[in-house]
Design an enzyme around this catalytic site. Sequence first.
Site, PDB file in Angstrom:
ATOM      1  N   HIS A  69       0.795  -1.379   0.036  1.00  0.00           N
ATOM      2  CA  HIS A  69       0.089  -0.104  -0.082  1.00  0.00           C
ATOM      3  C   HIS A  69       0.963   1.180   0.003  1.00  0.00           C
ATOM      4  CE1 HIS A  69       1.165  -0.797   4.200  1.00  0.00           C
ATOM      5  NE2 HIS A  69       0.968   0.517   4.320  1.00  0.00           N
ATOM      6  N   HIS A 153       5.129   6.396  -1.371  1.00  0.00           N
ATOM      7  CA  HIS A 153       6.057   5.470  -1.515  1.00  0.00           C
ATOM      8  C   HIS A 153       5.374   4.174  -0.896  1.00  0.00           C
ATOM      9  CE1 HIS A 153       6.241   6.301   2.772  1.00  0.00           C
ATOM     10  NE2 HIS A 153       6.531   4.782   2.936  1.00  0.00           N
TER      11      HIS A 153
HETATM   12  P1  A2P Z   1       4.976   3.139   5.516  1.00  0.00           P
HETATM   13  O1  A2P Z   1       3.774   3.926   4.799  1.00  0.00           O
HETATM   14  O2  A2P Z   1       6.245   3.681   5.153  1.00  0.00           O
HETATM   15  O3  A2P Z   1       5.118   1.892   4.932  1.00  0.00           O
HETATM   16  P2  A2P Z   1       2.892  -0.016  11.412  1.00  0.00           P
HETATM   17  O4  A2P Z   1       2.589  -1.630  10.916  1.00  0.00           O
HETATM   18  O5  A2P Z   1       4.304   0.394  11.759  1.00  0.00           O
HETATM   19  O6  A2P Z   1       1.836   0.576  12.441  1.00  0.00           O
HETATM   20  O7  A2P Z   1       2.352   1.049  10.110  1.00  0.00           O
HETATM   21  C1  A2P Z   1       1.637   0.886   9.575  1.00  0.00           C
HETATM   22  C2  A2P Z   1       1.693   1.761   8.074  1.00  0.00           C
HETATM   23  O8  A2P Z   1       1.694   3.039   8.168  1.00  0.00           O
HETATM   24  C3  A2P Z   1       3.133   1.476   7.379  1.00  0.00           C
HETATM   25  O9  A2P Z   1       2.692   1.652   6.287  1.00  0.00           O
HETATM   26  C4  A2P Z   1       3.832   2.547   8.029  1.00  0.00           C
HETATM   27  O10 A2P Z   1       5.184   2.896   6.952  1.00  0.00           O
HETATM   28  C5  A2P Z   1       2.865   3.796   8.176  1.00  0.00           C
HETATM   29  N1  A2P Z   1       3.373   4.361   9.275  1.00  0.00           N
HETATM   30  C6  A2P Z   1       3.796   3.921  10.665  1.00  0.00           C
HETATM   31  N2  A2P Z   1       4.166   4.953  11.346  1.00  0.00           N
HETATM   32  C7  A2P Z   1       3.997   6.255  10.727  1.00  0.00           C
HETATM   33  C8  A2P Z   1       4.422   7.528  11.148  1.00  0.00           C
HETATM   34  N3  A2P Z   1       4.440   8.054  12.161  1.00  0.00           N
HETATM   35  N4  A2P Z   1       4.161   8.308  10.130  1.00  0.00           N
HETATM   36  C9  A2P Z   1       3.471   8.118   8.945  1.00  0.00           C
HETATM   37  N5  A2P Z   1       3.536   6.643   8.691  1.00  0.00           N
HETATM   38  C10 A2P Z   1       3.595   5.767   9.446  1.00  0.00           C
END
Ligand code: A2P
Length: 222
Positions: A69, A153
Site C-alpha cells: 500500500h 512510496h
Molecule cells: P509506510 O507507509 O512507510 O509503509 P505500522 O505497521 O508500523 O503500524 O505502520 C502501518 C503503516 O503506517 C505502514 O505502512 C507505515 O509506514 C505507516 N506508518 C507507521 N508509522 C507512521 C508515522 N509515524 N508516520 C507516517 N506513516 C507511518
Amino acid sequence: VPLEETSLPLFFGWFLLPGIQDKVRCTSMDFLKTLDTLEAFKKHLPDFTVEAEKEVDLEQYFQANGALHCTTKFCDYGKAEGAKEYADKPAIKELYGSAFELSLSALFVTPRTVGARVSLSEDQLILWPADAEKEAVSVVPAAATLPAGSHAHITLGCAEGVEPQQTGFDLLEILALQQEGQEGELVEEMELGSLAYYGKGRWLLSLREPVSAQACFSSLYG
Ligand code: A2P
C-alpha cells in the site's frame, strides 16, 4: 478509549489490488536478485552493511511486510496530529473506496529498506495531506523544500528491526540529494531501467517503464 477515538483508522492509503501486488513483488525480487550480484554493489558493500561480510543476499536481508500500500495519512486511530481533519475532508469521504491507477516510477534500496517511489498525479494529490513532507523534517531536514507528493512510496521490505516508516525517509533523502543537484553515480543500464548510487548504501533504479498499479483508496484498522 472513547469510541470517537477508535473510529479513526490506523492509516488511510491506496491498497494495491492482489494481482498487481504479485507483479510488484516479483519486480522487486528480480531487482534485488540482480543488484547483489553487481560488481558495483559488491564494491560499495561496506557502505551497505557494517558487518565484515563479503556478500549479502538481499532477498533474505529484507522482510516483506503485509499488503502492499501507499500510505496517505497515518492516523494512529486518531492520536496522530491532523488525523481527524484529514478524515473529515470532503474529498476523503467522497473518494473512499474508489479505484486509482498509481504510477511506480522507481525502486530504491538502502541498508534499512526497499521501496517503490509513487509519482502521484494531480487527482491523486487531492488525497495527499498538505503537511506530509513537512512532517518528515525532523528526520530529513531538506524534506520541507521538496514538492508535495515526494514522500509517496510503497514499503516493499525492511531490514531486521527497522520500522516501515523508515522507507519514506530513505526516499526523501535520495530526492533531497537529487534536488541539490546530485544525480547519483550512474552505475549501469539494467533491463528495468538505470541504476544510480547515492552513497551510504543508497541505490535508486529509475524504471524505464513505470509500473502502473491499480489500487483502492481505503483505510486499515489493523
Ligand atoms: P509506510 O507507509 O512507510 O509503509 P505500522 O505497521 O508500523 O503500524 O505502520 C502501518 C503503516 O503506517 C505502514 O505502512 C507505515 O509506514 C505507516 N506508518 C507507521 N508509522 C507512521 C508515522 N509515524 N508516520 C507516517 N506513516 C507511518
